[in-house]
Design a protein around this motif. Structure first.
Motif: not given
Length: 187
Positions: A117-124
């Motif tokens: 979730t962090y990788a795709f939704e915050k780090l894009y």
């Protein structure tokens, strides 16, 4: 966007926070099960090899987390973000292990969900990679269960404990697959 080496991630039940040097003794207590390191690059049951394994985290070459049960405030294991390529918008999730008593409990899937979730939704990120020993059927099944796609094998890729050479199998999840994977896993 750069990696924040002070990053803390959490769910209702788990906290992932950066590994600290004073965590090593508590981690060492979790690593004493025989054969726990059969499919791992280091035998973490010794303080010297545990310290060697942790050194890249302390040098900020990878963001190594400790996995903490929020209800008991105890460390359950570790996972990391590494091999970050800003230009290519890819990152690897790996260096993951759980105390034997917590393996098969669903914690690994929860950790992957938090990190994905962090990788795709915050780090894009466009791509999240995973790799494991081709012989590690438990890890391979876990990666397939979260929706990661098997990509291929690099032969004699990595030196393992006891001087064995590992064939490494790669998996990935792409940004275009992420929403479907979230729905499939009910994340």
């Amino acid at each position: 966007m750069q990696i924040d080496f002070n990053l803390k991630l959490e769910s209702d039940h788990l906290l992932l926070r950066p590994l600290l040097e004073n965590d090593l003794n508590q981690l060492l207590e979790l690593t004493q099960e025989p054969d726990m390191w059969k499919f791992y690059t280091h035998d973490l049951s010794h303080i010297d090899t545990l310290s060697d394994w942790a050194r890249p985290a302390f040098k900020r070459e990878r963001l190594q987390f400790v996995i903490i049960d929020k209800a008991t405030n105890t460390i359950l294991g570790s996972s990391a973000f590494g091999n970050y390529a800003l230009r290519d918008r890819r990152i690897e999730i790996g260096w993951t292990w759980l105390a034997k008593s917590h393996q098969g409990s669903g914690i690994n899937a929860q950790v992957k969900q938090i990190m994905l979730t962090y990788a795709f939704e915050k780090l894009y990120m466009e791509r999240v990679e995973f790799k494991t020993d081709v012989l590690n059927s438990q890890a391979r099944k876990a990666l397939r269960n979260i929706g990661a796609i098997e990509e291929g094998v690099l032969r004699s890729h990595t030196l393992m404990t006891k001087e064995r050479r590992r064939d490494t199998i790669y998996y990935s999840i792409l940004k275009s697959e992420w929403n479907h994977i979230k729905r499939e896993n009910d994340w």
